[in-house]
Enzyme design. Sequence first.
Site, PDB file in Angstrom:
ATOM      1  CE  LYS A   1      34.215  35.730  42.849  1.00 36.39           C
ATOM      2  NZ  LYS A   1      34.078  36.466  44.114  1.00 36.39           N
TER       3      LYS A   1
HETATM    4  P1  NAD Z   1      41.328  44.354  41.760  1.00 32.93           P
HETATM    5  O1  NAD Z   1      41.454  43.756  40.400  1.00 32.93           O
HETATM    6  O2  NAD Z   1      40.714  45.688  41.912  1.00 32.93           O
HETATM    7  O3  NAD Z   1      42.781  44.389  42.458  1.00 32.93           O
HETATM    8  C1  NAD Z   1      43.587  43.266  42.568  1.00 32.93           C
HETATM    9  C2  NAD Z   1      44.919  43.672  43.164  1.00 32.93           C
HETATM   10  O4  NAD Z   1      45.683  42.484  43.375  1.00 32.93           O
HETATM   11  C3  NAD Z   1      45.752  44.568  42.252  1.00 32.93           C
HETATM   12  O5  NAD Z   1      46.444  45.518  43.031  1.00 32.93           O
HETATM   13  C4  NAD Z   1      46.741  43.593  41.615  1.00 32.93           C
HETATM   14  O6  NAD Z   1      47.949  44.202  41.207  1.00 32.93           O
HETATM   15  C5  NAD Z   1      46.976  42.663  42.784  1.00 32.93           C
HETATM   16  N1  NAD Z   1      47.516  41.370  42.348  1.00 32.93           N
HETATM   17  C6  NAD Z   1      47.091  40.606  41.302  1.00 32.93           C
HETATM   18  N2  NAD Z   1      47.895  39.540  41.184  1.00 32.93           N
HETATM   19  C7  NAD Z   1      48.806  39.616  42.169  1.00 32.93           C
HETATM   20  C8  NAD Z   1      49.903  38.815  42.563  1.00 32.93           C
HETATM   21  N3  NAD Z   1      50.216  37.706  41.912  1.00 32.93           N
HETATM   22  N4  NAD Z   1      50.635  39.211  43.632  1.00 32.93           N
HETATM   23  C9  NAD Z   1      50.339  40.340  44.295  1.00 32.93           C
HETATM   24  N5  NAD Z   1      49.321  41.142  43.966  1.00 32.93           N
HETATM   25  C10 NAD Z   1      48.573  40.788  42.915  1.00 32.93           C
HETATM   26  O7  NAD Z   1      40.546  43.248  42.627  1.00 32.93           O
HETATM   27  P2  NAD Z   1      39.678  43.488  43.954  1.00 32.93           P
HETATM   28  O8  NAD Z   1      38.271  43.654  43.560  1.00 32.93           O
HETATM   29  O9  NAD Z   1      40.338  44.468  44.830  1.00 32.93           O
HETATM   30  O10 NAD Z   1      39.769  42.036  44.622  1.00 32.93           O
HETATM   31  C11 NAD Z   1      40.860  41.647  45.453  1.00 32.93           C
HETATM   32  C12 NAD Z   1      40.473  40.423  46.256  1.00 32.93           C
HETATM   33  O11 NAD Z   1      39.321  40.720  47.051  1.00 32.93           O
HETATM   34  C13 NAD Z   1      40.094  39.205  45.429  1.00 32.93           C
HETATM   35  O12 NAD Z   1      40.491  38.046  46.120  1.00 32.93           O
HETATM   36  C14 NAD Z   1      38.586  39.287  45.367  1.00 32.93           C
HETATM   37  O13 NAD Z   1      37.978  38.042  45.111  1.00 32.93           O
HETATM   38  C15 NAD Z   1      38.294  39.790  46.771  1.00 32.93           C
HETATM   39  N6  NAD Z   1      36.990  40.437  46.930  1.00 32.93           N
HETATM   40  C16 NAD Z   1      36.642  41.503  46.170  1.00 32.93           C
HETATM   41  C17 NAD Z   1      35.411  42.112  46.375  1.00 32.93           C
HETATM   42  C18 NAD Z   1      34.989  43.345  45.624  1.00 32.93           C
HETATM   43  O14 NAD Z   1      33.949  43.910  45.968  1.00 32.93           O
HETATM   44  N7  NAD Z   1      35.734  43.826  44.660  1.00 32.93           N
HETATM   45  C19 NAD Z   1      34.525  41.594  47.339  1.00 32.93           C
HETATM   46  C20 NAD Z   1      34.931  40.509  48.106  1.00 32.93           C
HETATM   47  C21 NAD Z   1      36.165  39.946  47.895  1.00 32.93           C
END
Ligand code: NAD
Length: 516
Positions: free
Chosen positions: A184
């Site tokens: 990561k």
């Molecule tokens: P993203 O950047 O597309 O979206 C993040 C979301 O979280 C946004 O809506 C943002 O406004 C919100 N957010 C950020 N800070 C916040 C806070 N303090 N309080 C409330 N909401 C908040 O990110 P993503 O890719 O959707 O990832 C979200 C989670 O899923 C992360 O933990 C990431 O590690 C995990 N994840 C993502 C993937 C992937 O394929 N993108 C895969 C596995 C896990």
Amino acid sequence: MASEENFMRAPAPSPKRTIYTEAMEIFHRAADLIGLDKRVRLELEEPDYEHIFYVTTKLKDRLVPLAPEEAKAFSDLSVTQVRNPDGLERLADGKIILNGRALLGSDVNIRRGHLRLPDGGVYQLVPGESQRFKAYRVQHNQARGPYKGGIRYHREVSLDLFKALAAEMTWKTAISEVPFGGGKGGIQIDPRQYGREELENITLRFMYKLKSMIGPNIDIPAPDVGTNGEIMALMLREYSDGERERHNLRGIVTGKDVRIGGSEGRVKATGQGVAYCIEDYYADRGESVKGKTFVLQGFGNVGSHGAAILANMGARLLAVNDADGSIYNGDGIDVHALMAYVSDPKNLKRSVAGFPGAQKIEKKDLWEIQADMLIPAALGGEITADVAERLKVKLVAEGANGPTTPEADRVLQKRGIDLIPDIIANAGGVTVSYYEWIQNKRMERWSESEVDQRLEKAMKRNYRIIRDISRNQPRKTDMHDSRGYCISKTVDPRCAAMILALKRIEAHYMLEGFSQ
Ligand code: NAD
């Protein structure tokens, strides 16, 4: 001279509690339970490599809005006509990046470094300076294959956080049975404070430095919080440009646009995987997703696609919280309309706040909404013990990585709230990343339905093994075989998921041995 007594009296230093040590608590618990080989344990306890490096860039000139009070001092400042409105790039925080020759002309009225735009606001002209950003790549373990894990652009990142997230990837790739390890990384930056071209330059420079540490068979990044397919395209270009076999290098990143070697279904894959787990959770109880209600935190990639798929299955979204606000509608929020609202270019913050189909609520109230499930899909550590005490849901399905603290985990167990842990729930992303990587290697293109079918089978097969471990119910069915993984006692689902990961990783070390 140190006496024997001195040695004996020295108190053992208590290890400092960090995000990493907290995340590793479950590793140690599962390792103890299965009697994990001591050397394998040492290999997994700390990452293989921890890289910290720096990325510099020259920023563009920008206009910073003055507060109305400060603007009064410029009440007689006349309006500067904008020659090239396309050159003004407005950011979420109200600042404006000056691209190209946006303001060049004879009628630019600047007084003491300030000017007034046709919108009436007074702005301070801040010349672009060079800036340095801290960047990271943690490579946790590669026993099962190349390091694999996302790139995060966020203000609150640290080596400690990336160590925890990289380790999570090691467990997740093992659970999903994809031939990868865990990694990561990312940059300490708030991407919303920078313009498109600035982010492009930062990304290119980031990859320029990262290049010596990664490769399509060494370490393969993907999108995470704050990054997306566009960022992956830039990373691909910087990595492969000018290389003789550049088309063989497409697998250097996953999560690419399908038009440049991405996989059908990758964008929605993580949310889809969450939905498949939830579907299987209810199927196991003889119930259906149809008619169930859910509360969601985060409406980015994982949250929005997960919500859309659950809505298509007949579930109802009651409330959403993101970084800029929280909304609620007891009759159900129209997920597709909300997606359109968030992706509207006029919605500079890309936030759910202000969505007309729901009412505004406070974040603290989100946790107390009565619903069937809660899906955290934002950042880690959001479900604290206090939040867990207040929840009025029956199931927590972790779309985010590490959303629940160890104390909160114990509260959920005490309160009988079920859990689908992150390392299985959100494994859909890395599973389809693997499909993308195979397609790149073979120069193939799979259809969306082929990807969907493979993903559904993979998610449900591994989730069922975890459920069987948790219930100590070893069995073989058409779909899965949990006989080699159960440990003659019942355990909670998070521990069961970790047991599956550790047994699969341990097998690699035991069968292949340790390279010297
Ligand atoms: P993203 O950047 O597309 O979206 C993040 C979301 O979280 C946004 O809506 C943002 O406004 C919100 N957010 C950020 N800070 C916040 C806070 N303090 N309080 C409330 N909401 C908040 O990110 P993503 O890719 O959707 O990832 C979200 C989670 O899923 C992360 O933990 C990431 O590690 C995990 N994840 C993502 C993937 C992937 O394929 N993108 C895969 C596995 C896990």
